[in-house]
Design an enzyme around this catalytic site. Structure first.
Site, PDB file in Angstrom:
ATOM      1  N   ARG A   1      -9.488 -28.595 -33.521  1.00  0.00           N
ATOM      2  CA  ARG A   1     -10.013 -28.970 -32.193  1.00  0.00           C
ATOM      3  C   ARG A   1     -10.317 -30.458 -32.104  1.00  0.00           C
ATOM      4  O   ARG A   1     -11.262 -30.852 -31.424  1.00  0.00           O
ATOM      5  CB  ARG A   1     -11.267 -28.176 -31.842  1.00  0.00           C
ATOM      6  CG  ARG A   1     -11.058 -26.697 -31.669  1.00  0.00           C
ATOM      7  CD  ARG A   1     -10.599 -26.372 -30.255  1.00  0.00           C
ATOM      8  NE  ARG A   1     -10.348 -24.947 -30.107  1.00  0.00           N
ATOM      9  CZ  ARG A   1     -11.169 -24.114 -29.471  1.00  0.00           C
ATOM     10  NH1 ARG A   1     -12.254 -24.557 -28.931  1.00  0.00           N
ATOM     11  NH2 ARG A   1     -10.859 -22.844 -29.369  1.00  0.00           N
TER      12      ARG A   1
ATOM     13  N   ARG B   1     -13.801 -31.579 -26.181  1.00  0.00           N
ATOM     14  CA  ARG B   1     -14.868 -32.052 -25.302  1.00  0.00           C
ATOM     15  C   ARG B   1     -15.787 -33.104 -25.912  1.00  0.00           C
ATOM     16  O   ARG B   1     -16.505 -33.781 -25.188  1.00  0.00           O
ATOM     17  CB  ARG B   1     -15.705 -30.862 -24.813  1.00  0.00           C
ATOM     18  CG  ARG B   1     -15.060 -30.150 -23.638  1.00  0.00           C
ATOM     19  CD  ARG B   1     -15.792 -28.867 -23.311  1.00  0.00           C
ATOM     20  NE  ARG B   1     -15.703 -27.941 -24.433  1.00  0.00           N
ATOM     21  CZ  ARG B   1     -16.266 -26.732 -24.458  1.00  0.00           C
ATOM     22  NH1 ARG B   1     -16.994 -26.323 -23.449  1.00  0.00           N
ATOM     23  NH2 ARG B   1     -16.101 -25.938 -25.500  1.00  0.00           N
TER      24      ARG B   1
ATOM     25  N   ARG C   1     -10.260 -33.648 -18.271  1.00  0.00           N
ATOM     26  CA  ARG C   1     -10.674 -32.303 -17.871  1.00  0.00           C
ATOM     27  C   ARG C   1     -11.504 -32.281 -16.583  1.00  0.00           C
ATOM     28  O   ARG C   1     -11.594 -31.256 -15.918  1.00  0.00           O
ATOM     29  CB  ARG C   1     -11.405 -31.611 -19.021  1.00  0.00           C
ATOM     30  CG  ARG C   1     -10.489 -31.082 -20.113  1.00  0.00           C
ATOM     31  CD  ARG C   1      -9.796 -29.789 -19.723  1.00  0.00           C
ATOM     32  NE  ARG C   1     -10.718 -28.663 -19.881  1.00  0.00           N
ATOM     33  CZ  ARG C   1     -11.296 -28.030 -18.889  1.00  0.00           C
ATOM     34  NH1 ARG C   1     -11.043 -28.373 -17.648  1.00  0.00           N
ATOM     35  NH2 ARG C   1     -12.119 -27.031 -19.123  1.00  0.00           N
TER      36      ARG C   1
ATOM     37  N   ASP D   1      -3.203 -23.700 -26.415  1.00  0.00           N
ATOM     38  CA  ASP D   1      -4.226 -22.725 -26.790  1.00  0.00           C
ATOM     39  C   ASP D   1      -3.515 -21.482 -27.299  1.00  0.00           C
ATOM     40  O   ASP D   1      -2.323 -21.288 -27.020  1.00  0.00           O
ATOM     41  CB  ASP D   1      -5.141 -22.384 -25.605  1.00  0.00           C
ATOM     42  CG  ASP D   1      -6.412 -21.672 -26.062  1.00  0.00           C
ATOM     43  OD1 ASP D   1      -7.377 -22.368 -26.406  1.00  0.00           O
ATOM     44  OD2 ASP D   1      -6.416 -20.430 -26.098  1.00  0.00           O
TER      45      ASP D   1
ATOM     46  N   TYR E   1      -8.363 -10.460 -28.142  1.00  0.00           N
ATOM     47  CA  TYR E   1      -8.555 -11.008 -26.781  1.00  0.00           C
ATOM     48  C   TYR E   1      -7.903 -10.104 -25.736  1.00  0.00           C
ATOM     49  O   TYR E   1      -8.457  -9.881 -24.659  1.00  0.00           O
ATOM     50  CB  TYR E   1      -8.007 -12.430 -26.672  1.00  0.00           C
ATOM     51  CG  TYR E   1      -8.939 -13.467 -27.264  1.00  0.00           C
ATOM     52  CD1 TYR E   1     -10.080 -13.877 -26.581  1.00  0.00           C
ATOM     53  CD2 TYR E   1      -8.692 -14.025 -28.511  1.00  0.00           C
ATOM     54  CE1 TYR E   1     -10.953 -14.815 -27.131  1.00  0.00           C
ATOM     55  CE2 TYR E   1      -9.556 -14.965 -29.064  1.00  0.00           C
ATOM     56  CZ  TYR E   1     -10.685 -15.358 -28.362  1.00  0.00           C
ATOM     57  OH  TYR E   1     -11.544 -16.275 -28.905  1.00  0.00           O
TER      58      TYR E   1
HETATM   59  O1  1CP Z   1      -7.177 -28.341 -32.338  1.00  0.00           O
HETATM   60  C1  1CP Z   1      -6.764 -28.917 -31.307  1.00  0.00           C
HETATM   61  O2  1CP Z   1      -7.126 -30.052 -30.996  1.00  0.00           O
HETATM   62  C2  1CP Z   1      -5.687 -28.238 -30.488  1.00  0.00           C
HETATM   63  C3  1CP Z   1      -6.145 -27.487 -29.367  1.00  0.00           C
HETATM   64  C4  1CP Z   1      -6.653 -26.061 -29.456  1.00  0.00           C
HETATM   65  C5  1CP Z   1      -6.511 -25.074 -30.437  1.00  0.00           C
HETATM   66  C6  1CP Z   1      -5.895 -25.193 -31.823  1.00  0.00           C
HETATM   67  C7  1CP Z   1      -7.333 -25.476 -28.376  1.00  0.00           C
HETATM   68  C8  1CP Z   1      -7.713 -26.154 -27.131  1.00  0.00           C
HETATM   69  N1  1CP Z   1      -7.527 -24.141 -28.669  1.00  0.00           N
HETATM   70  C9  1CP Z   1      -7.048 -23.870 -29.928  1.00  0.00           C
HETATM   71  C10 1CP Z   1      -7.030 -22.569 -30.626  1.00  0.00           C
HETATM   72  C11 1CP Z   1      -7.928 -21.484 -30.151  1.00  0.00           C
HETATM   73  N2  1CP Z   1      -8.201 -21.090 -28.881  1.00  0.00           N
HETATM   74  C12 1CP Z   1      -8.573 -20.571 -31.033  1.00  0.00           C
HETATM   75  C13 1CP Z   1      -8.436 -20.589 -32.512  1.00  0.00           C
HETATM   76  C14 1CP Z   1      -9.311 -21.617 -33.145  1.00  0.00           C
HETATM   77  C15 1CP Z   1     -10.783 -21.324 -33.150  1.00  0.00           C
HETATM   78  O3  1CP Z   1     -11.175 -20.270 -33.663  1.00  0.00           O
HETATM   79  O4  1CP Z   1     -11.533 -22.190 -32.673  1.00  0.00           O
HETATM   80  C16 1CP Z   1      -9.299 -19.661 -30.252  1.00  0.00           C
HETATM   81  C17 1CP Z   1     -10.168 -18.525 -30.741  1.00  0.00           C
HETATM   82  C18 1CP Z   1      -9.048 -19.988 -28.890  1.00  0.00           C
HETATM   83  C19 1CP Z   1      -9.589 -19.289 -27.700  1.00  0.00           C
HETATM   84  C20 1CP Z   1     -10.414 -20.207 -26.886  1.00  0.00           C
HETATM   85  N3  1CP Z   1      -9.905 -21.173 -26.076  1.00  0.00           N
HETATM   86  C21 1CP Z   1     -11.820 -20.303 -26.867  1.00  0.00           C
HETATM   87  C22 1CP Z   1     -12.782 -19.467 -27.697  1.00  0.00           C
HETATM   88  C23 1CP Z   1     -13.507 -18.465 -26.922  1.00  0.00           C
HETATM   89  C24 1CP Z   1     -14.263 -17.495 -27.798  1.00  0.00           C
HETATM   90  O5  1CP Z   1     -13.818 -16.353 -27.931  1.00  0.00           O
HETATM   91  O6  1CP Z   1     -15.273 -17.906 -28.394  1.00  0.00           O
HETATM   92  C25 1CP Z   1     -12.163 -21.330 -25.978  1.00  0.00           C
HETATM   93  C26 1CP Z   1     -13.529 -21.781 -25.566  1.00  0.00           C
HETATM   94  C27 1CP Z   1     -10.933 -21.888 -25.481  1.00  0.00           C
HETATM   95  C28 1CP Z   1     -10.764 -23.057 -24.556  1.00  0.00           C
HETATM   96  C29 1CP Z   1     -10.283 -24.271 -25.271  1.00  0.00           C
HETATM   97  N4  1CP Z   1      -9.062 -24.381 -25.915  1.00  0.00           N
HETATM   98  C30 1CP Z   1      -8.910 -25.647 -26.417  1.00  0.00           C
HETATM   99  C31 1CP Z   1     -10.087 -26.387 -26.088  1.00  0.00           C
HETATM  100  C32 1CP Z   1     -10.299 -27.830 -26.427  1.00  0.00           C
HETATM  101  C33 1CP Z   1     -10.938 -25.509 -25.380  1.00  0.00           C
HETATM  102  C34 1CP Z   1     -12.328 -25.792 -24.833  1.00  0.00           C
HETATM  103  C35 1CP Z   1     -12.540 -27.038 -24.077  1.00  0.00           C
HETATM  104  C36 1CP Z   1     -12.321 -27.028 -22.614  1.00  0.00           C
HETATM  105  O7  1CP Z   1     -12.698 -26.074 -21.903  1.00  0.00           O
HETATM  106  O8  1CP Z   1     -11.884 -28.088 -22.135  1.00  0.00           O
END
Ligand code: 1CP
Length: 348
Positions: free
Chosen positions: A24, A28, A37, A73, A150
């Site tokens: 990540r 943010r 964003r 994502d 999910y």
């Molecule tokens: O790493 C990076 O910079 C690349 C971007 C990336 C990756 C690898 C994003 C952008 N998401 C992911 C993978 C991802 N997405 C995972 C696996 C990694 C982990 O466990 O953290 C998971 C579970 C998700 C699902 C997801 N997408 C969640 C989690 C929700 C939960 O169940 O707790 C969330 C909050 C997102 C939104 C998201 N995706 C990425 C970002 C930067 C964000 C949040 C920021 C935003 O809203 O702008």
């Protein structure tokens, strides 16, 4: 050297200094990310290759990280399969028509990647052009279990009650679901390499909620299939999960080149259990990055001392970087890892 030490470490070849990137790393905590964003939704940012490319490059331009990871994502792949996904502000992902019955499983479509996720493939091509060899680009996908969780829960979940109940009550439908996901995910990873990804990471963030017996019977064969397809491209494959430390011998059976380790176990202990012939990525607690610098430095020292010069270590956090992380701490971490053991001083 920055251009190759990450890939060399994935293959357990000796490197000049430990490579480092952060899960990540585009997100943010970076003001540049928040600016984009503020004007574009999460799905818009992912579906617009120029925006995804710009966000991917943000951390590479600001920090000396040794790899880029494509901004995407794990969840949008479900849209083309027929699920209605949105990212709800402050709440995370939400699916309005989750999988709750065998009929729902059978209704899932399996579109080819070029049709389902053309925007991410195009973003990968753009990023490769922009990076121009500065650092390698990592592609990624979710693992079948984490995607199934999910799809069934309809969003994030604490206890994964619906997922596990479906698995136990409808084993045939569960296996059909996992089979569909594994096929689609495997193809997605292969397509990312064809578009230019130079390494792949498979995120199984929630597989640690399972018992080892359930993981072995209901999940492992599908994880193995995805990793086998990914490895057939010739690029190194990282398997990441949290809370899997009680089943490291099963993790080993996934066939991944690199295991992404959380912080709940010493990296030396994990290596001992996994076997020395696998690379490890990790494993600083992401919360450490909110601490004063001496505490962060102590955490980094602890990881690197436990690694003890073994080949095949990629420094990373044990899970994604938290939004409240100070940018300056990320810069200091990356620079400190790069000077560790070289006799050079980088104390920020
Ligand atoms: O790493 C990076 O910079 C690349 C971007 C990336 C990756 C690898 C994003 C952008 N998401 C992911 C993978 C991802 N997405 C995972 C696996 C990694 C982990 O466990 O953290 C998971 C579970 C998700 C699902 C997801 N997408 C969640 C989690 C929700 C939960 O169940 O707790 C969330 C909050 C997102 C939104 C998201 N995706 C990425 C970002 C930067 C964000 C949040 C920021 C935003 O809203 O702008």
């Amino acid at each position: 050297m920055r251009s190759s030490r990450f890939l060399m470490a994935c293959r357990r070849e000796p490197v000049d200094v430990t490579p480092v990137w952060l899960m990540r790393q585009a997100g943010r905590y970076m003001p540049e990310y928040r600016t984009i964003r503020a004007r574009h939704s999460m799905l818009d940012a992912i579906r617009t290759p120029e925006l995804a490319c710009e966000i991917t490059l943000q951390p590479v331009n600001v920090f000396a990280v040794d790899a880029a990871i494509i901004f995407a994502d794990i969840l949008p792949i479900l849209i083309g399969m027929g699920l209605d996904l949105d990212f709800v502000k402050g709440e995370g992902p939400a699916i309005s028509n989750p999988v709750r019955s065998p009929a729902d499983v059978d209704a899932l479509r399996m579109p080819p990647t070029e049709e389902n996720l053309p925007y991410t493939l195009e973003a990968i091509r753009l990023v490769r052009r922009e990076l121009d060899g500065r650092v390698p680009l990592i592609g990624f996908a979710g693992a079948p279990f984490t995607l199934a969780s999910y799809a069934i829960e309809g969003g994030g979940s604490k206890h994964h009650v619906r997922t596990k109940s479906f698995m136990h009550a409808e084993p045939d439908a569960w296996h059909r679901l996992m089979d569909k996901l594994a096929t689609v995910l495997g193809e997605y990873l292969v397509a990312q390499v064809q578009a230019g990804a130079q390494a792949l990471q498979v995120f199984d963030s929630w597989a640690g909620v399972l018992s080892p017996a359930d993981y072995r019977a209901f999940v492992l064969p599908y994880t193995q299939h995805v990793i086998e397809r990914a490895r057939s491209t010739g690029v190194p494959v990282i398997y990441f999960g949290t809370d899997l430390n009680g089943m490291l011998p099963l993790v080993r059976k996934t066939g991944a080149d690199v295991f992404g380790l959380d912080w709940r176990i010493g990296i030396d202990d994990a290596w001992h259990q996994l076997g020395e012939d696998i690379a490890i990525q990790g494993n600083l607690d992401p919360v450490t990055l909110l601490a004063p610098w001496p505490e962060i430095r102590r955490g980094i020292d602890d990881v690197l001392m436990r690694v003890a010069g073994r080949p095949g270590h990629i420094f990373n956090l044990g899970h994604g970087i938290l939004p409240e992380t100070p940018v300056d701490n990320v810069r200091r971490l990356v620079d400190y890892v790069h000077t560790w053991g070289t006799g050079e001083k980088s104390d920020g």
